[in-house]
Every structure is written in C-alpha cells, then in structure tokens.
Design a protein around this motif. Structure first.
Motif, short mmCIF file in Angstrom:
data_model
loop_
_atom_site.label_atom_id
_atom_site.label_comp_id
_atom_site.label_asym_id
_atom_site.label_seq_id
_atom_site.Cartn_x
_atom_site.Cartn_y
_atom_site.Cartn_z
N VAL A 1 0.84 -1.21 0.00
CA VAL A 1 0.00 0.00 0.00
C VAL A 1 0.87 1.25 0.00
CG1 VAL A 1 -1.69 1.32 1.34
CG2 VAL A 1 -1.97 -1.14 1.07
N SER B 1 2.38 1.67 -3.50
CA SER B 1 1.37 2.02 -4.49
C SER B 1 0.86 3.44 -4.30
CB SER B 1 0.20 1.04 -4.42
OG SER B 1 -0.47 1.13 -3.17
N CYS B 2 0.85 3.93 -3.07
CA CYS B 2 0.46 5.33 -2.85
C CYS B 2 1.45 6.28 -3.54
CB CYS B 2 0.41 5.63 -1.36
SG CYS B 2 -1.02 4.93 -0.51
N CYS C 1 -2.04 -2.82 -6.90
CA CYS C 1 -2.25 -1.69 -5.99
C CYS C 1 -2.00 -0.36 -6.69
CB CYS C 1 -1.33 -1.82 -4.78
SG CYS C 1 -1.69 -3.24 -3.73
N THR C 2 -0.99 -0.31 -7.56
CA THR C 2 -0.71 0.92 -8.30
C THR C 2 -1.85 1.25 -9.25
OG1 THR C 2 1.67 0.57 -8.16
CG2 THR C 2 0.89 2.03 -9.90
N MET D 1 -4.66 2.67 -7.00
CA MET D 1 -4.41 3.99 -6.42
C MET D 1 -4.26 5.06 -7.49
SD MET D 1 -4.70 3.34 -3.32
CE MET D 1 -4.43 5.04 -2.86
N ILE E 1 -6.49 8.41 -7.54
CA ILE E 1 -5.91 9.74 -7.44
C ILE E 1 -6.28 10.60 -8.64
CG2 ILE E 1 -3.71 10.99 -7.42
CD1 ILE E 1 -2.58 8.71 -5.72
N MET F 1 -3.05 12.49 0.69
CA MET F 1 -3.23 11.33 1.57
C MET F 1 -4.52 11.37 2.38
SD MET F 1 -1.06 8.83 1.37
CE MET F 1 -1.10 8.07 2.99
N MET G 1 -7.33 10.04 0.47
CA MET G 1 -7.20 8.66 0.01
C MET G 1 -7.58 7.64 1.08
SD MET G 1 -3.54 9.19 -1.89
CE MET G 1 -3.18 7.43 -1.91
N LEU H 1 -7.48 3.67 0.74
CA LEU H 1 -6.49 2.92 1.51
C LEU H 1 -7.15 1.79 2.29
CD1 LEU H 1 -4.29 5.84 2.92
CD2 LEU H 1 -3.70 4.25 1.10
#
Length: 282
Positions: A92, A95-96, A160-161, A164, A168, A195, A198, A202
């Motif tokens: 995570v 990926s963030c 995950c990428t 995210m 985003i 963040m 998100m 998350l």
C-alpha cells in the motif's frame, strides 16, 4: 445499459428473484457449511461415510482444542500475521507513491510505466514458480518469512498501483494546483493534501490485499517448508499423515484460518464500501 432494478420489474419477476436468491445462496455456502460440519464431527464419521448427516457425537471442543493446543496451528497463524501485515503496509505504501507520481505528474513515458504495472497482472504466476524459487535459493531467502514478504509486495504492487493511480486521477486536481501556488513542497502536498483524501481507498485496498495474502496457498507451498516460515494456509496440510488424513482437524483449522479476513472485512466494511463506490455518484 444498466440492468433494470428489481423493484421496477413485474411482480412475477420479483417473486422468482426472492425465491431463487435463498436457494442460490445456500448452494454457494454449501462448501463452507460442509467444512463447518466436518469440524465438529469425530474421525469415525468419515470412515463410515457420514458426510452430510448429523454428527454421531459432538467433538467440536475436542477438535478445536487439538488444533490450538496439540498442533503447530498457533505458530502458523503467527507466521501468517508476520507475513501479511508487513506485506499490506509495504504494498500500500509503494502504491500510494507510484499512484501519486503516475496520477499527478505529466511526463514522457507516464503511460508506458503505467502499462508495465498493469501488464504484470496478466502474467500467470504459475510460470514464475521455478525462477522465483531459484532466485530465493540464490539470495538465501528460501523458507523465510522475509522472502514471502518481499515477493508478495513485488507481485501485489502492480494491482495496488492500478487501484491507487485511478483513484488519485479522480481527485480534484485544483487542490494540488492551489497548494503549489502557496509554495508547498511536493512531498507535503502528497502527505497533507492527497493522503487525507485517500483514506477510503487505503481502507478498501488494505482489506483486499490482506485477504489476497492471507489466503495465498501457492507461494506458501513453493517458497516455504515446515512450521518455521509457513503461513496457516500451508500449515493446515500438516494434519495429513502418511496413512491417515485427519479431515476433522483440517476442517477445524480451515475455519480458524478463515476468521481473520472475515473479521477484518466486517471491521472495515464501512470504509471498504466507501472506497469502492467513491466517485460512482456525482
């Protein structure tokens, strides 16, 4: 075209839906019901072919007691925790950052890098079994929890990428522009502006990855052996001996192993649903 809501269908369709839904749900739950029944039966019921009948004697406390106190199941459970939690945090976190970079910045090769992350999700992981195992042997990571953590992070970061980055991209870019006008550094924009927005994503991603890693059996068998590093999914097979398969203990162990993902889902259910549906309705 979206399917018509059941409330707007005819009364006959509604009755058919209400009748078939419980039947389909029971059929879908039959394997879980069978495992739950097996976990409270004595071993003799399997020898006698009593698969779906009532237990000849109730052995639930005995079976679960053996799982917890007369086997390595607690150690396998702890291995799963020590593997799953760092993997979720690592995947995570990476990926963030990659999602922020690919979703906010416009640069040459952006789409190419993004497509490389996506392409990794389409590679059947079975074909990677031999090279990954050889790599762990070369690096001294075979049969270690660290080896499983590193490879799970590597394999899950692509999905995950994708998750995210798309999330985003749906955020209002004007917030980032306003922060830049105020002269805020890029890392502060990421930490203090993006963040906080998100958090639903998350939570949803953490639940998904936790479930994926906790329930993984393939890499647990390929990259580990024995109770030193094996997670609970692979450890359940330790109830099989050379001549006898203790299905009642395997069933009890399976129920125990399935509880943490279920508990986490219900604990994070509100945030999970919010993360999946955010942006679906304007």
């Amino acid at each position: 075209m979206f399917p018509k809501p059941i409330e707007k269908s005819s009364r006959g369709v509604q009755i058919g839906y209400q009748t078939l839904l419980p039947i389909v749900l029971i059929i879908w739950l039959l394997p879980l019901i069978a495992v739950a029944m097996f976990s409270i039966k004595p071993l003799a019921d399997f020898s006698n072919g009593n698969y779906w009948g009532m237990p000849s004697t109730f052995e639930g406390f005995t079976n679960y007691g053996k799982v917890f106190f007369e086997s390595d199941m607690p150690r396998y459970m702890m291995n799963s925790v020590l593997i799953t939690v760092p993997t979720v945090i690592g995947a995570v976190a990476l990926s963030c950052m990659t999602g922020f970079a690919l979703g906010i910045y416009r640069f040459r090769g952006n789409l190419l890098i993004f497509f490389m992350f996506i392409a990794g999700n389409f590679v059947p992981f079975q074909i990677l079994m031999v090279p990954v195992r050889d790599l762990t042997l070369t690096l001294g990571l075979y049969d270690t929890k660290l080896g499983l953590i590193l490879f799970h992070i590597a394999f899950q970061t692509g999905f995950c990428t994708l998750f995210m980055r798309n999330f985003i991209r749906a955020l209002p870019f004007e917030l980032v522009e306003a922060a830049r006008v105020e002269g805020i550094a890029e890392w502060r924009i990421f930490w203090f502006v993006v963040m906080p927005l998100m958090k639903p994503a998350l939570a949803a991603l953490a639940v998904l990855i936790f479930t994926f890693i906790w329930n993984d059996y393939f890499w647990a068998v390929v990259l580990t052996q024995g109770p030193g590093a094996q997670p609970v999914t692979a450890g359940i097979t330790s109830f099989n001996s050379q001549f006898v398969a203790q299905y009642h203990l395997m069933s009890a162990g399976s129920i125990v192993a399935a509880l943490p993902p279920v508990i986490m889902f219900f604990a994070m259910q509100k945030h999970f649903i919010a993360g999946l549906t955010l942006g679906a309705v304007k």
